[in-house]
Design an enzyme around this catalytic site. Structure first.
Site, mmCIF file in Angstrom:
data_model
loop_
_atom_site.group_PDB
_atom_site.id
_atom_site.type_symbol
_atom_site.label_atom_id
_atom_site.label_comp_id
_atom_site.label_asym_id
_atom_site.label_seq_id
_atom_site.Cartn_x
_atom_site.Cartn_y
_atom_site.Cartn_z
ATOM 1 N N TYR A 82 0.969 -1.056 0.096
ATOM 2 C CA TYR A 82 0.069 0.000 -0.210
ATOM 3 C C TYR A 82 0.949 1.260 -0.030
ATOM 4 C CZ TYR A 82 -3.760 2.869 1.505
ATOM 5 O OH TYR A 82 -4.648 4.076 1.671
ATOM 6 N N LYS B 64 0.870 4.167 -2.916
ATOM 7 C CA LYS B 64 0.594 5.737 -2.461
ATOM 8 C C LYS B 64 1.876 6.412 -2.803
ATOM 9 C CE LYS B 64 -3.549 4.967 -1.829
ATOM 10 N NZ LYS B 64 -4.863 5.344 -2.470
#
Ligand code: NAP
Length: 244
Positions: A152, A156
């Site tokens: 993740y 990002k």
């Protein structure tokens, strides 16, 4: 004529709040979702109750053809796309030693490649218009990392680099591109965290509370508006002071 906003992952959580905020401000809304058709339709009805037009377009952001179809749906129905919000996102948390490459790539495919796909599909349209605003949903985790979220965090952080590069490419065509980095916002995504984790998170937030989806929606609307006409290539944190 109403302006038009295309929002990915607008069936729930932050995307839903963004759809309703833009509808409140008079935008026609194109609601993308992957699986939650009933919830997406509810968002459509709520937007229309605010006096604007809204339509649904099912599609997986990790599939480029779906993103081309999403933009075509908007153009066929409304003739223009003023704002694209790349909001869709998933988590598949696991400590690095247990994370296999499929789990890593699943998150990259939706969060990072999905954002790239939607940007690529809208770029020619916005270049032709010589106007447009793109807002990408990053995360504070892309700035500071988090144990158990290597996939993740990488997705990002990638969105932040993508945002800055595309902002430089598209600025000469009067297209602004910015990212929002939310902290911990109360949605389905954070609801799955156990109480101990939530308590630890709260201790790291100076304003001492989880954020609301509405807080992120307000920032998205600001970035889309002329109030932000001199703002591009930026990452704006909406995080209660978590990262400063
Ligand atoms: P959420 O409640 O889990 O909602 C996720 C949305 O993304 C849903 O509408 C879902 O659609 C859609 N989606 C998932 N995979 C998709 C795909 N492959 N193609 C199209 N749509 C897809 O998440 P949220 O908390 O609102 O988060 C929204 C964004 O903010 C995400 O990018 C997330 O990473 C980011 N963010 C959230 C937080 C937070 O604390 N909540 C913090 C920082 C950043 P369906 O329902 O149809 O599956």
């Amino acid at each position: 004529m109403n302006k038009v906003a295309v929002i990915t992952g607008a069936s729930r959580g932050i995307g839903k709040a963004i759809a309703l905020k833009f509808a409140t401000e008079g935008y026609n809304i194109v609601i993308n979702y992957r699986g939650s058709e009933e919830k997406a339709n509810q968002v459509r009805l709520e937007c229309m109750a605010l006096g604007v037009d809204a339509l649904l377009c099912q599609g997986d952001v990790s599939c480029y053809e779906d993103m081309e179809r999403l933009m075509k749906t908007a153009i066929d129905n409304y003739g223009q796309i003023d704002v694209l919000v790349n909001n869709s996102g998933i988590t598949k948390d696991q400590l690095l030693l247990k994370m296999n490459s499929d789990t890593f790539m699943d998150v990259i495919d939706v969060n990072l490649k999905g954002t790239f796909h939607a940007i690529k599909a809208v770029t020619r349209i916005m270049m032709k218009q010589r106007a447009g605003v793109i807002i990408n949903m990053a995360s504070v985790i892309g700035e500071i990392g988090n144990a158990g979220q290597a996939n993740y965090a990488a997705s990002k952080a990638g969105i932040i680099g993508l945002t800055k590069s595309v902002a430089k490419e598209l600025a000469p065509r009067h297209i602004r591109v910015n990212a929002i980095a939310p902290g911990f916002i109360a949605t389905d995504m954070t609801d799955i965290l156990d109480d101990k984790t939530k308590e630890n998170i709260l201790q790291a937030i100076p304003l001492n509370t989880l954020g609301e989806a509405q807080d992120v929606a307000n920032m998205a609307y600001f970035l889309a508006s002329d109030q932000a006409k001199y703002v591009t290539g930026q990452v704006i944190n909406v995080d209660g002071g978590m990262v400063m």
